[in-house]
Design a protein around this motif. Sequence first.
Motif, short mmCIF file in Angstrom:
data_model
loop_
_atom_site.label_atom_id
_atom_site.label_comp_id
_atom_site.label_asym_id
_atom_site.label_seq_id
_atom_site.Cartn_x
_atom_site.Cartn_y
_atom_site.Cartn_z
N HIS A 1 0.84 -1.20 0.00
CA HIS A 1 0.00 0.00 0.00
C HIS A 1 0.88 1.26 0.00
CE1 HIS A 1 -3.27 2.74 0.92
NE2 HIS A 1 -2.55 3.20 1.93
N ARG A 2 1.90 1.27 0.86
CA ARG A 2 2.83 2.41 0.88
C ARG A 2 3.46 2.60 -0.50
NH1 ARG A 2 5.71 0.41 6.02
NH2 ARG A 2 7.23 -0.28 4.50
N HIS A 3 3.86 1.49 -1.10
CA HIS A 3 4.49 1.53 -2.41
C HIS A 3 3.57 2.18 -3.45
CE1 HIS A 3 7.24 -0.22 -5.52
NE2 HIS A 3 6.15 -0.08 -6.25
N LYS B 1 -4.49 11.11 1.44
CA LYS B 1 -5.56 12.09 1.27
C LYS B 1 -5.47 12.74 -0.12
CE LYS B 1 -6.19 13.23 6.11
NZ LYS B 1 -6.00 14.25 7.17
N LEU B 2 -4.26 13.02 -0.56
CA LEU B 2 -4.06 13.65 -1.86
C LEU B 2 -4.43 12.72 -3.01
CD1 LEU B 2 -0.66 15.48 -1.28
CD2 LEU B 2 -2.93 16.52 -1.42
N ASN B 3 -4.32 11.42 -2.78
CA ASN B 3 -4.61 10.44 -3.83
C ASN B 3 -6.06 9.99 -3.86
OD1 ASN B 3 -2.24 9.59 -5.49
ND2 ASN B 3 -1.32 9.50 -3.47
N LYS B 4 -6.90 10.55 -3.04
CA LYS B 4 -8.32 10.15 -3.04
C LYS B 4 -9.10 10.90 -4.07
CE LYS B 4 -8.64 8.34 1.55
NZ LYS B 4 -9.27 8.29 2.79
N VAL C 1 11.24 4.42 4.61
CA VAL C 1 11.57 5.45 5.59
C VAL C 1 10.48 6.50 5.79
CG1 VAL C 1 14.06 5.18 5.27
CG2 VAL C 1 12.81 6.84 3.88
N ILE C 2 9.42 6.41 5.02
CA ILE C 2 8.37 7.42 5.10
C ILE C 2 7.65 7.35 6.46
CG2 ILE C 2 6.58 5.98 4.06
CD1 ILE C 2 5.67 8.55 2.54
N SER C 3 7.33 8.50 7.00
CA SER C 3 6.61 8.53 8.28
C SER C 3 5.13 8.26 8.05
CB SER C 3 6.78 9.91 8.94
OG SER C 3 6.06 10.89 8.21
N ASN C 4 4.46 7.82 9.09
CA ASN C 4 3.01 7.60 8.99
C ASN C 4 2.29 8.90 8.68
OD1 ASN C 4 3.05 4.83 9.44
ND2 ASN C 4 2.98 5.08 11.65
N GLU C 5 2.76 10.00 9.25
CA GLU C 5 2.14 11.30 9.01
C GLU C 5 2.19 11.66 7.52
OE1 GLU C 5 2.73 16.04 10.13
OE2 GLU C 5 4.00 14.54 11.11
N THR C 6 3.37 11.53 6.93
CA THR C 6 3.51 11.86 5.51
C THR C 6 2.69 10.93 4.65
OG1 THR C 6 5.73 12.72 5.93
CG2 THR C 6 5.18 12.18 3.64
N LEU C 7 2.67 9.65 4.98
CA LEU C 7 1.88 8.69 4.21
C LEU C 7 0.40 9.05 4.26
CD1 LEU C 7 1.89 6.12 2.50
CD2 LEU C 7 1.56 4.84 4.62
N LYS C 8 -0.08 9.42 5.43
CA LYS C 8 -1.50 9.80 5.57
C LYS C 8 -1.85 11.00 4.69
CE LYS C 8 -2.85 7.36 9.53
NZ LYS C 8 -3.02 6.08 8.90
N VAL C 9 -0.95 11.99 4.63
CA VAL C 9 -1.18 13.16 3.78
C VAL C 9 -1.22 12.73 2.30
CG1 VAL C 9 -0.21 15.35 2.99
CG2 VAL C 9 -0.23 14.80 5.43
N SER D 1 1.83 9.19 -6.09
CA SER D 1 2.07 10.58 -5.71
C SER D 1 3.22 11.17 -6.52
CB SER D 1 2.38 10.69 -4.21
OG SER D 1 1.26 10.28 -3.46
N LEU D 2 4.27 10.41 -6.70
CA LEU D 2 5.41 10.88 -7.49
C LEU D 2 5.01 11.10 -8.95
CD1 LEU D 2 8.25 8.66 -5.95
CD2 LEU D 2 7.89 11.12 -5.61
N ILE D 3 4.25 10.18 -9.50
CA ILE D 3 3.79 10.32 -10.89
C ILE D 3 2.89 11.56 -11.01
CG2 ILE D 3 2.31 9.28 -12.66
CD1 ILE D 3 3.50 6.54 -11.75
#
Length: 120
Positions: A77-79, A117-120, A106-114, A85-87
Amino acid sequence: MKKITKSLEDYLEAILILELKKKALHSINIARFLKVSKPAVTRALNDLAKLKYVEKSRYEDVVLTKAGREAAKKIYHRHIIIRQSLIDIGVSPKTAERDCCLIEHVISNETLKVLEKLNK
């Protein structure tokens, strides 16, 4: 999720991806997918078995345990989120794939959550 190494995360993710692609979960297929040696796969699978993330026997497919499947899904899921997001910000798919493989560990949970949200 038990704390595991970046390398073992890659193995869990590879097993899940191969499973989703309906590929046989033999050491040789995992080695080809990850571009590593078969002995490296054997060592990793032994480590994952000790952590109760996979079950394996000498001549049968590798099987994710419930805990292993949960961990693999989170890693994958992180992947997916990071790659997309990068694309979305203009990174080429090839570069996004390579970079997300590094970032996902290495990504934080906080950054992943943001990013979620951006990918919804």
